[in-house]
Design a protein around this motif. Sequence first.
Motif, PDB file in Angstrom:
ATOM      1  N   ARG A  60       0.885  -1.082  -0.024  1.00  0.00           N
ATOM      2  CA  ARG A  60      -0.045  -0.001   0.107  1.00  0.00           C
ATOM      3  C   ARG A  60       0.822   1.396  -0.132  1.00  0.00           C
ATOM      4  O   ARG A  60       1.866   1.125   0.612  1.00  0.00           O
ATOM      5  CB  ARG A  60      -0.958   0.088   1.419  1.00  0.00           C
ATOM      6  CG  ARG A  60      -1.866  -1.196   1.216  1.00  0.00           C
ATOM      7  CD  ARG A  60      -2.779  -1.173   2.421  1.00  0.00           C
ATOM      8  NE  ARG A  60      -2.404  -1.283   3.664  1.00  0.00           N
ATOM      9  CZ  ARG A  60      -1.787  -2.537   3.928  1.00  0.00           C
ATOM     10  NH1 ARG A  60      -2.052  -3.609   3.186  1.00  0.00           N
ATOM     11  NH2 ARG A  60      -1.218  -2.637   5.046  1.00  0.00           N
ATOM     12  N   ASN A  61       0.507   2.058  -0.848  1.00  0.00           N
ATOM     13  CA  ASN A  61       1.115   3.310  -0.890  1.00  0.00           C
ATOM     14  C   ASN A  61       0.213   4.698  -0.930  1.00  0.00           C
ATOM     15  O   ASN A  61      -0.601   4.515  -1.717  1.00  0.00           O
ATOM     16  CB  ASN A  61       1.861   3.415  -2.450  1.00  0.00           C
ATOM     17  CG  ASN A  61       3.002   4.647  -2.505  1.00  0.00           C
ATOM     18  OD1 ASN A  61       2.130   5.791  -2.618  1.00  0.00           O
ATOM     19  ND2 ASN A  61       4.356   4.472  -2.285  1.00  0.00           N
ATOM     20  N   TYR A  62       0.659   5.561  -0.133  1.00  0.00           N
ATOM     21  CA  TYR A  62      -0.309   6.758   0.055  1.00  0.00           C
ATOM     22  C   TYR A  62       0.351   8.167  -0.451  1.00  0.00           C
ATOM     23  O   TYR A  62      -0.034   9.154   0.005  1.00  0.00           O
ATOM     24  CB  TYR A  62      -0.643   6.927   1.501  1.00  0.00           C
ATOM     25  CG  TYR A  62      -1.199   5.522   1.930  1.00  0.00           C
ATOM     26  CD1 TYR A  62      -2.361   4.874   1.126  1.00  0.00           C
ATOM     27  CD2 TYR A  62      -0.913   5.093   3.281  1.00  0.00           C
ATOM     28  CE1 TYR A  62      -2.695   3.776   1.700  1.00  0.00           C
ATOM     29  CE2 TYR A  62      -1.520   3.762   3.618  1.00  0.00           C
ATOM     30  CZ  TYR A  62      -2.225   3.092   2.855  1.00  0.00           C
ATOM     31  OH  TYR A  62      -2.790   1.762   3.151  1.00  0.00           O
ATOM     32  N   ILE A  73       1.674  11.007   3.272  1.00  0.00           N
ATOM     33  CA  ILE A  73       0.331  10.576   3.807  1.00  0.00           C
ATOM     34  C   ILE A  73      -0.653  11.666   3.775  1.00  0.00           C
ATOM     35  O   ILE A  73      -0.211  12.771   3.711  1.00  0.00           O
ATOM     36  CB  ILE A  73       0.586  10.224   5.346  1.00  0.00           C
ATOM     37  CG1 ILE A  73      -0.728   9.528   5.871  1.00  0.00           C
ATOM     38  CG2 ILE A  73       0.700  11.407   6.108  1.00  0.00           C
ATOM     39  CD1 ILE A  73      -0.705   7.909   5.257  1.00  0.00           C
ATOM     40  N   ILE A 333      -2.610   7.208  11.529  1.00  0.00           N
ATOM     41  CA  ILE A 333      -2.287   6.633  10.075  1.00  0.00           C
ATOM     42  C   ILE A 333      -2.171   5.169   9.990  1.00  0.00           C
ATOM     43  O   ILE A 333      -2.587   4.455   9.208  1.00  0.00           O
ATOM     44  CB  ILE A 333      -0.566   6.874  10.197  1.00  0.00           C
ATOM     45  CG1 ILE A 333      -0.366   8.440   9.653  1.00  0.00           C
ATOM     46  CG2 ILE A 333       0.137   6.121   8.942  1.00  0.00           C
ATOM     47  CD1 ILE A 333       0.794   8.923   9.914  1.00  0.00           C
ATOM     48  N   ASN A 334      -1.847   4.266  11.170  1.00  0.00           N
ATOM     49  CA  ASN A 334      -2.079   3.006  11.405  1.00  0.00           C
ATOM     50  C   ASN A 334      -3.542   2.672  11.074  1.00  0.00           C
ATOM     51  O   ASN A 334      -4.011   1.543  10.279  1.00  0.00           O
ATOM     52  CB  ASN A 334      -1.622   2.419  12.651  1.00  0.00           C
ATOM     53  CG  ASN A 334      -1.668   1.076  12.790  1.00  0.00           C
ATOM     54  OD1 ASN A 334      -1.254   0.133  12.011  1.00  0.00           O
ATOM     55  ND2 ASN A 334      -2.507   0.345  13.673  1.00  0.00           N
ATOM     56  N   ASP A 337      -4.436   2.995   7.320  1.00  0.00           N
ATOM     57  CA  ASP A 337      -3.734   1.915   6.682  1.00  0.00           C
ATOM     58  C   ASP A 337      -4.467   0.589   6.796  1.00  0.00           C
ATOM     59  O   ASP A 337      -4.778  -0.206   5.804  1.00  0.00           O
ATOM     60  CB  ASP A 337      -2.332   1.848   7.096  1.00  0.00           C
ATOM     61  CG  ASP A 337      -1.806   0.670   6.335  1.00  0.00           C
ATOM     62  OD1 ASP A 337      -1.508   0.561   5.101  1.00  0.00           O
ATOM     63  OD2 ASP A 337      -1.226  -0.397   7.188  1.00  0.00           O
ATOM     64  N   ASN A 338      -4.876   0.398   8.110  1.00  0.00           N
ATOM     65  CA  ASN A 338      -5.811  -0.815   8.138  1.00  0.00           C
ATOM     66  C   ASN A 338      -7.150  -0.604   7.319  1.00  0.00           C
ATOM     67  O   ASN A 338      -7.506  -1.906   7.024  1.00  0.00           O
ATOM     68  CB  ASN A 338      -5.852  -0.932   9.724  1.00  0.00           C
ATOM     69  CG  ASN A 338      -6.800  -2.181  10.084  1.00  0.00           C
ATOM     70  OD1 ASN A 338      -8.061  -2.092  10.377  1.00  0.00           O
ATOM     71  ND2 ASN A 338      -6.128  -3.306  10.114  1.00  0.00           N
ATOM     72  N   MET A 340      -7.583   0.908   4.791  1.00  0.00           N
ATOM     73  CA  MET A 340      -7.401   0.722   3.383  1.00  0.00           C
ATOM     74  C   MET A 340      -7.468  -0.646   3.134  1.00  0.00           C
ATOM     75  O   MET A 340      -7.946  -1.126   2.029  1.00  0.00           O
ATOM     76  CB  MET A 340      -6.106   1.392   3.150  1.00  0.00           C
ATOM     77  CG  MET A 340      -6.101   2.892   3.088  1.00  0.00           C
ATOM     78  SD  MET A 340      -7.177   3.594   1.531  1.00  0.00           S
ATOM     79  CE  MET A 340      -6.086   3.297   0.303  1.00  0.00           C
ATOM     80  N   ALA A 341      -6.492  -1.532   3.802  1.00  0.00           N
ATOM     81  CA  ALA A 341      -6.437  -2.803   3.619  1.00  0.00           C
ATOM     82  C   ALA A 341      -7.905  -3.653   3.679  1.00  0.00           C
ATOM     83  O   ALA A 341      -8.180  -4.516   2.842  1.00  0.00           O
ATOM     84  CB  ALA A 341      -5.454  -3.482   4.668  1.00  0.00           C
ATOM     85  N   ARG A 346      -5.518  -0.291  -2.325  1.00  0.00           N
ATOM     86  CA  ARG A 346      -4.046  -0.143  -2.266  1.00  0.00           C
ATOM     87  C   ARG A 346      -3.175   1.148  -2.523  1.00  0.00           C
ATOM     88  O   ARG A 346      -2.319   1.395  -1.699  1.00  0.00           O
ATOM     89  CB  ARG A 346      -3.533  -1.138  -3.296  1.00  0.00           C
ATOM     90  CG  ARG A 346      -1.865  -1.378  -3.197  1.00  0.00           C
ATOM     91  CD  ARG A 346      -1.456  -2.536  -3.847  1.00  0.00           C
ATOM     92  NE  ARG A 346      -1.730  -2.633  -5.414  1.00  0.00           N
ATOM     93  CZ  ARG A 346      -1.433  -3.793  -6.065  1.00  0.00           C
ATOM     94  NH1 ARG A 346      -0.785  -4.603  -5.560  1.00  0.00           N
ATOM     95  NH2 ARG A 346      -1.915  -3.492  -7.273  1.00  0.00           N
ATOM     96  N   THR A 347      -4.094   2.000  -3.119  1.00  0.00           N
ATOM     97  CA  THR A 347      -3.536   3.358  -3.253  1.00  0.00           C
ATOM     98  C   THR A 347      -4.735   4.273  -3.020  1.00  0.00           C
ATOM     99  O   THR A 347      -6.009   3.837  -2.736  1.00  0.00           O
ATOM    100  CB  THR A 347      -3.165   3.775  -4.736  1.00  0.00           C
ATOM    101  OG1 THR A 347      -4.169   3.462  -5.908  1.00  0.00           O
ATOM    102  CG2 THR A 347      -2.114   2.742  -5.142  1.00  0.00           C
TER     103      THR A 347
END
Length: 365
Positions: A60-62, A73, A333-334, A337-338, A340-341, A346-347
């Motif tokens: 994953r990329n932000y 981010i 941020i975590n 990211d969670n 997003m997953a 992924r983006t």
Amino acid sequence: MFGKLVSVKDYENYAANTLSKTVLDFYKSGACDEYTLSLNEQAFSRLRIIPNMLRNVCNRNYNLTILGNQVKIPIGISPCSMHKMAHEDGECASAQAAGKHGAIFILATLSTCSIEEVALAAPETIKWFQLYIYKDKEINKTLIKRAEKAGYKALVITVDVPVMGIRYKDEKNKFYLPSYLKPGNFTEEKYIIPKCDGSGLTNYVTSLFEEKLVWEDVKWLKSITNLPIVVKGILSVADAKIAADIGCHAVFVSNHGGRQLDTAPASIEALPSIVKEVGHRIDVYLDCGIRHGTDVFKALALGAKMVFLARPILWGLTYDGLKGAENILGIIINEFDNTMALTGCRTLDDIKKDMVVHESIYSKL
């Protein structure tokens, strides 16, 4: 007593039991009966995320480009006054925390660390400067030139404070800048928030801020700087269109943390119509009510290019200065990211508007 702090709420609870009542009320309070203050978070809770399954979410990329700068981010720190009331390192620590995570930091005019001190403390952080418009035009010019010289990358003009919102808690507490602190960006006595029979901040704003602020003043500011102009405090489509029409680079959908006009809409409620009107022309950012990574996702799905938060950073500073502020950003941020997953993204381009819906859709079933 508190054990391990793992969420933004944990840090907020710690701060509530640590800060003095006057400082805590200043940081936490909103205007009048604080309806909009509470609405900022409630409005996010009324939105539902619809996840997509069986997507490859590895790597994953932000990364994104904001006003010509590469950012890691889509989360930043919004301008907030007087960080040193939370911790002695103040805005310097907050800016360093932003840099640690590759986020943007916006320094407030009424900061307790100066423009230059923050620039020196956090040279690698992308920094913007927030400007309140003073009656004295020379003060405005001086602050802008200092920000330019110190390497700040954008000017954020706050337009929702022609007068001070009515903040009952500050009135009751007779809030003023504690004597052990000083305004970071001013040296003259008249720029110190005074003691008075009521809110010293209200007295300060009434005395010094430009009540006659109009769009022509924004045009004037554009004429004296080459920095990108971001207009902060926009809640109407009409105002967003004016900002775009006169050449502003971005609008910041914000109700000032619920601290100005009570019963104004939550920022997230105002966001979609503003994005629809100007999002194809200029950047649209959002603050107010961001407390979870899911909030970040919801705002991005509804069209925000980037989101910002302020109060949680103050809770982190209260707990452990720089480390605490870093922890707060790390938590958000975590969680993002969670999210997003778990939604199959992924983006940032994978986040789609139809992945966030209002709860009313389900109440009809």
